[in-house]
Design an enzyme around this catalytic site. Sequence first.
Site, mmCIF file in Angstrom:
data_model
loop_
_atom_site.group_PDB
_atom_site.id
_atom_site.type_symbol
_atom_site.label_atom_id
_atom_site.label_comp_id
_atom_site.label_asym_id
_atom_site.label_seq_id
_atom_site.Cartn_x
_atom_site.Cartn_y
_atom_site.Cartn_z
ATOM 1 C CG ASP A 266 -2.170 0.905 0.980
ATOM 2 O OD1 ASP A 266 -2.318 1.458 -0.132
ATOM 3 O OD2 ASP A 266 -2.983 1.043 1.920
ATOM 4 C CE LYS A 315 -6.645 2.308 1.456
ATOM 5 N NZ LYS A 315 -5.355 2.842 0.965
ATOM 6 C CE LYS A 375 -5.979 10.562 0.342
ATOM 7 N NZ LYS A 375 -5.346 9.243 0.583
ATOM 8 C CE LYS A 446 -2.380 4.748 3.197
ATOM 9 N NZ LYS A 446 -2.222 4.755 1.727
#
Length: 537
Positions: A266, A315, A375, A446
């Site tokens: 990620d 996620k 975003k 991540k």
Amino acid sequence: MATSFLVDSPDVKYTQEFIEAKYTYGTVQVCQENGVTKVKPTSTDLTFRTGLRVPKLGVMLVGWGGNNGTTVTAAVLANRLGLSWMTKKGQKHANYYGSLLQASTVCLGTGPSGDVYIPFRDMLPMVHPNDIVFDGWDISSMNLADAMRRAEVLDWALQEQLRPYMMAQIRRDIQDFKNSSRVEKVIVLWTANTECFCEIHPGVNDTASNLLQTIEAGLEVSPSTLFAVASILEGCTYINGSPQNTFVPGVIELATQQGVFIAGDDFKSGQTKLKSVLVDFLISSGIKPVSIVSYNHLGNNDGRNLSAPAQFRAKEISKSNVVDDMVKSNPVLYGPGEHPDHCVRVIYLLLAHRHHCTLPGQVVIKYVPYIGDSKRALDEYTSEIALGGTNTIVIHNMCEDSLLAAPIILDLVILAELCQRIQVGIGDAKPEPLHSVLSLLSFLCKAPLVPKGTPVVNALFRQRAAIENLFRACVGLPPQNHMQLECKTQRLWSCAKHGHSPVPPAWVATPKKAAPHMNGFVDPIESNGLPDRSAHT
């Protein structure tokens, strides 16, 4: 800025093929004996051998027609062609801002006029992003130019200039990959949408042999895992840029058996990157974060895909554990089992999946089509301070999601290729490659994938220091410790006294501006690292 350098040390040897550096790696071992904490400094002699020849690199993107795939392709084309375009705020020029390797610097050492900084990319010879050849797969039949327009990431004036090149890009690159005459290495990177979280089933995906048998039998295996297995069997590094658990135990075992690199998971581009900096700062300062609440909304395909509960679970996991190592580092603030309120819970009530979270924090991601790739992330950090007080920090972060991800993709593939040329020998042993699980790339991910039994580090500056100091070790330089003792004693050391700048070696090259050229059609191969100094060895 210097663009290349020579380390003047008896422990460093340059040849036409490699740099070899003798290096002493210092660590500190801590143990308990009879109630006494014993601390023992230790050292290990290592040999780093780094190949100097930079290959022609091909990158195959799974999800090439998505926002990230079209944006990274457009970024490389725009930089290669030297494009500029007008916006309402004036003229803009193509650049690689946001790239660790292309747009940040490292301190090489101290010179007559103070610290000397060089671009990160000049620490070692590595691929230049302008020279990467792209290919890939996508479920959409839309050409790259139309996919770029659909993504609504780039200014229209830039899209108009790129459109004819994007249209012809696919045919040229497919032919180039098929002929295999100019691409020496291939790296496969998943930048498609998030998949459902994959359960680990004994006899199915728990070992390499079971996973291969499952695939051979035609049983259900996630697409990203299929791509990973195929890449490994072809000897190609595979990088997972999405949060799903592509790397089931069978994939990791297969990669280790084949000696092929894998990395993930990620892309760490916005909210999580900031969190890994801010929480590290707070805890390192003796301030105790007790609640972290995060909210996101975005309107690209990623946001739409994550509105489904099954996809969001992946996620959820990748965002939940980002502060764990920082909390564990300070037992003064946190007792055993204590943790800030930082769990993942959305409107689908997925909190039950995170059984280790003891208190209800919240991370929300919502799909708002109108805002597209721009975003919005809102975070609230509440901390305990002295004498029962509290401190609250609220952050509103607006970011162009794919424009942050594109430089990360380039850094990932360039670092992965470089790591294929780095070997380490312990003592007198022959240097051998790094571990197949390429944890060095954690700065860009991540949820870092690390070898079994290895501590997971999420603190951003520790991750960056690992990359920088490995590069320094490869050229025989000590780790950067920022002590500057020569400037902190009453009497200045000789290295702290400024004098006249020395004359650089005759072979040190001045940077050359790359001529505009099309993707995959550059000869000869260019290196951003050390110049050819065969006459000086």
